[in-house]
Structures are given as structure tokens and as C-alpha cells.
Design an enzyme around this catalytic site. Structure first.
Site, PDB file in Angstrom:
ATOM      1  N   CYS A 145      96.968  20.485 -59.586  1.00 30.06           N
ATOM      2  CA  CYS A 145      97.109  20.648 -58.132  1.00 30.06           C
ATOM      3  C   CYS A 145      97.930  21.884 -57.793  1.00 30.06           C
ATOM      4  CB  CYS A 145      97.760  19.407 -57.532  1.00 30.06           C
ATOM      5  SG  CYS A 145      98.063  19.556 -55.759  1.00 30.06           S
ATOM      6  N   ARG A 201     101.433  21.642 -54.616  1.00 37.63           N
ATOM      7  CA  ARG A 201     102.537  20.717 -54.845  1.00 37.63           C
ATOM      8  C   ARG A 201     103.850  21.088 -54.181  1.00 37.63           C
ATOM      9  NH1 ARG A 201     102.345  20.325 -61.177  1.00 37.63           N
ATOM     10  NH2 ARG A 201     100.828  22.012 -61.069  1.00 37.63           N
ATOM     11  N   TRP A 222      95.604  17.982 -47.723  1.00 38.02           N
ATOM     12  CA  TRP A 222      94.618  18.654 -46.890  1.00 38.02           C
ATOM     13  C   TRP A 222      93.827  19.605 -47.765  1.00 38.02           C
ATOM     14  CZ3 TRP A 222      99.911  19.232 -45.270  1.00 38.02           C
ATOM     15  CH2 TRP A 222     100.536  20.367 -45.767  1.00 38.02           C
ATOM     16  N   GLU A 242      87.825  24.850 -51.938  1.00 39.08           N
ATOM     17  CA  GLU A 242      87.267  23.619 -52.510  1.00 39.08           C
ATOM     18  C   GLU A 242      85.912  23.320 -51.878  1.00 39.08           C
ATOM     19  OE1 GLU A 242      91.231  21.362 -51.655  1.00 39.08           O
ATOM     20  OE2 GLU A 242      90.226  20.321 -53.303  1.00 39.08           O
TER      21      GLU A 242
HETATM   22  N1  ARG Z   1      88.172  19.205 -54.678  1.00 37.64           N
HETATM   23  C1  ARG Z   1      87.994  17.913 -54.076  1.00 37.64           C
HETATM   24  C2  ARG Z   1      86.983  18.007 -52.955  1.00 37.64           C
HETATM   25  O1  ARG Z   1      86.528  19.007 -52.616  1.00 37.64           O
HETATM   26  C3  ARG Z   1      89.297  17.366 -53.529  1.00 37.64           C
HETATM   27  C4  ARG Z   1      90.469  17.321 -54.485  1.00 37.64           C
HETATM   28  C5  ARG Z   1      91.799  17.169 -53.794  1.00 37.64           C
HETATM   29  N2  ARG Z   1      92.044  18.286 -52.900  1.00 37.64           N
HETATM   30  C6  ARG Z   1      93.102  18.414 -52.088  1.00 37.64           C
HETATM   31  N3  ARG Z   1      93.162  19.461 -51.320  1.00 37.64           N
HETATM   32  N4  ARG Z   1      94.048  17.503 -52.025  1.00 37.64           N
HETATM   33  O2  ARG Z   1      86.626  17.091 -52.311  1.00 37.64           O
END
Ligand code: ARG
Length: 381
Positions: A84, A87, A257, A262
Site C-alpha cells: 500500500c 499509508r 480512497w 488504480e
Molecule cells: N486496486 C483495487 C481496485 O482498483 C483497490 C485496492 C485498494 N485501493 C485503495 N486505494 N485503498 O479496486
């Protein structure tokens, strides 16, 4: 939420309830209690607490964390998450203590309540809800879904998929359980499948007003909105166990968030997910037959611009990978100053686009498994 869809027959891979977890390992319990007291000097005498824990473990095979221990354990498990990048704010995790909830219906209701609270109308709050732990002879509940909000995937005859190809198998399984909720769009939210410690799994729809979504538009290309792309605001991982001092909480959905990449560089871009780069490059008029036109890279950047722009315009918390990389290095420096190792996995920390343009690329990290932790336990069937 009123609509449960009771399963007629158990879901195949959850048919057998998890077997009893063994007795808590007193060495793990002791390590945690000592860590808790070392980092919380006002918590009193660790030896008195250790004696009570040892007594409880001897009597019942397990012990019960205090509310303060649980909160600390959940936050430190985040601090220890080597994959992560986000953090820096580990201390701000909001912990919803629902250890008294173990029924499938209770887990469903509290998971929906979690979503509403964590979404905050767009002002997203990192939150975890902790349900009943595994106890010897009494396994806790589990959520089978990988995340509380995910989109269904429906295979077409020609081998392509409507929706998220990652969830084709899961979608097939919930349809076999009796789910008829999907309208057949590319963004049908899947129902929750909750496996109680004992008994049959429960299928339930997440009410629409607990799901915030953002339709994607691009600040410079009006045609972009016409692609009909969208994504949900809250990533809430629901299938990892929270492990604290030898106790396993198998049902502990948590969220932060999003970092734009991602969604823009993985969920909507990966070839085996929504695979939107060829579509966007086509609309941009790029030469998709020639790799050296760098059409993939162009399309990737415009898609990521659209994600960040749309979330911001909708008033939904999101971060970009440049800002987040800098924050991560701040976090690392703070951890070192506190005399701690900050475990990190380079291959997960470096963003999936523009890696070397972010500072996290240009160094190595110490990686090791620390406890408390969020872990994937193989489903015990
Ligand atoms: N990468 C994953 C997704 O796109 C989520 C993982 C957690 N991501 C976060 N920003 N807390 O759905």
C-alpha cells in the site's frame, strides 16, 4: 436493506464451513501485547495484561482484545501493508467494532452501513468494520466477495465479456445461487455473498443509495463521456483476514480512497479487464497499428486525466500517483524516525504508469512480513 435472497443450495466453494481454528499461539499474543504497551505507554502494566491473556488462552483457547487493542491492531496492520502506497494516514483509520455481529444478515447490514459512513457523500473516510473473530470450534463469518462493490462480468458467445472479466466466475456462481439482479450492463454491481461461521451462505443486494459512482468525462474531449465509462468511489477490500496477536478476524472489510491509476491504468485499461486503450486511442485518431506511435501511452494518459478530473468534479476524494508517491516517502521517513522498519514491495508501490517519473521508483525497500497484518487465508474448505 430489505431484500435478502436466501440461497437454495450452498455456493460450491463455500459449502463447507471453515473448520475450527486452533488455539491462539501465546507467543504471538505476547508479542502483540508487548508492542501495544510499548507504543501506548499510558495503557498501563503489560505484565498484568499478559497474565490475563495467558489465563484466558489456557481456559478457552483464545482471548478478547480490548477496544484500544483492536483499534491499534487494525491501524498497525495497515501500517504493515507492504503493497500500500497510501499509508501516511494510517493513524486516521476509523475502526467500527462489530465483534458482536456474526450472523450473515448482521454482516450484510453492517457492511452496507460501513459503505454509507465511509463514502461520506464523497468525502471518503478510511474505515474498517471488524466482525466476530475465529474462535476454537467457532469460526467467524466471511465475505466471499473480493470487494464490497465490484461489477459483474457476463461472457458473450464470441468470447468477449460484458462488464468486468475478472468477475465472470463469481458472476456465474451468484447466478447459480439465484441472483437475477443484473440488468446486463457493463457496470452491474454484484451482490454480497456472506458465509456465516455455520450454516448456508446469504446472497444480498447492496442498495443503490449506498453505492456512489462517478461517470467519467474528459476536460478537453467532449466525446469521452459518450464512452459510458464509470467507476465506484470506494474500494473496500472484503476478503482479507485481519490478524492481531494470534487472533484471526476473517471478516473485516476495510477501505481507503482511490489513487486514480488504480482505475485509469489498471481496472479500465488492463487487457484482461475493461481493455479501453484501443477504444480511446481510436477516438483520439492515433495510429494503433504502429506500436511506435505510442498510442497505448497516449490513451493511458488521457484515461487517467479523465478519472482524476471526473472524481474531482464530482467532489469525490481521489489522489494522483505523483502526490501519493511523495507522501509515501514522507511516511517512510517518519517511520524510520520512529525507529521502525516500513516494509514495502517495490513491484506494488511503483505506480502502473509513469513509474520512473515518481520518486518511489528510484530506490529499494526493506520488505518483510510484520504483524498485525491483513492476509489472504486460503478459504478452508
Ligand atoms: N486496486 C483495487 C481496485 O482498483 C483497490 C485496492 C485498494 N485501493 C485503495 N486505494 N485503498 O479496486
Amino acid at each position: 436493506m430489505r431484500t435478502w435472497i436466501r440461497s437454495l443450495r450452498p455456493l460450491e466453494d463455500t459449502a463447507v464451513p471453515a473448520p475450527a481454528r486452533e488455539t491462539v499461539d501465546m507467543r504471538e499474543a505476547e508479542r502483540f501485547v508487548r508492542q501495544f504497551h510499548a507504543e501506548n505507554p499510558r495503557a498501563g502494566d503489560p505484565l498484568a495484561r499478559l497474565r490475563r491473556v495467558a489465563r484466558d488462552v489456557a481456559r478457552s483457547g483464545t482471548y478478547t482484545h480490548t477496544a484500544a487493542e483492536l483499534e491499534f491492531g487494525a491501524r498497525v496492520a495497515w501500517r504493515n501493508s507492504n503493497r500500500c502506497i497510501g499509508r501516511l494516514y494510517w493513524r486516521s483509520l476509523k475502526v467500527r467494532d462489530r465483534r458482536d455481529v456474526s450472523s450473515a444478515e448482521g454482516v450484510a447490514l453492517e457492511s452496507v452501513a460501513h459503505l454509507r459512513e465511509a463514502t461520506g457523500g464523497g468525502r471518503i473516510r478510511p474505515t474498517i468494520t471488524v466482525f466476530a473473530p475465529d474462535r476454537p470450534g467457532r469460526p467467524g463469518p466471511r465475505i466471499v466477495n473480493e470487494q464490497l462493490i465490484r461489477y459483474a462480468g457476463y461472457p458473450r458467445a464470441d468470447g468477449s465479456v460484458v462488464g468486468d472479466p475478472r468477475y465472470v466466475d463469481f458472476t456465474r456462481a451468484v447466478r447459480a445461487l439465484g441472483w437475477r439482479g443484473g440488468a446486463g450492463t457493463r457496470f452491474d454491481v454484484l451482490p454480497l455473498v456472506i458465509q456465516p461461521g455455520r450454516g448456508e451462505p446469504l446472497l444480498c443486494n447492496v442498495p443503490g443509495d449506498a453505492i456512489l459512482e462517478v461517470p467519467l468525462a474528459h476536460p478537453a474531449y467532449p466525446w469521452f463521456a459518450g464512452l459510458g465509462l464509470r467507476w465506484h468511489a470506494v474500494p473496500a477490500i472484503s476478503n482479507m483476514c485481519l490478524e492481531i496477536g494470534g487472533v484471526c478476524y476473517p471478516c473485516a472489510p476495510f477501505n481507503g480512497w482511490y489513487m486514480g491509476a488504480e482505475i485509469g491504468a489498471r481496472n479500465l485499461a488492463d487487457h484482461d479487464r475493461y481493455d479501453q486503450l484501443p477504444v480511446i486511442a481510436g477516438r483520439l485518431g492515433l495510429d494503433v497499428r504502429n506500436e511506435r506511435s505510442l498510442w497505448r501511452d497516449h490513451a493511458l494518459v488521457e484515461l487517467n486525466v479523465a478519472v482524476l478530473h471526473s472524481f474531482e468534479a464530482a467532489g469525490v476524494t481521489i489522489t494522483d500517483h505523483h502526490t501519493e508517491s511523495r507522501r509515501f516517502l514522507t511516511h517512510l521517513a517518519r517511520e524510520e524516525a520512529a525507529g521502525r522498519v516500513c516494509p514495502a514491495d517495490w513491484s506494488w508501490i511503483v505506480p502502473p504508469l509513469s513509474g520512473a517519473a515518481t520518486p518511489v521508483f528510484h530506490r529499494y525497500y526493506d520488505d518483510r512480513a510484520l504483524s498485525p497484518a491483513y492476509v489472504h487465508h486460503p478459504r478452508m474448505v
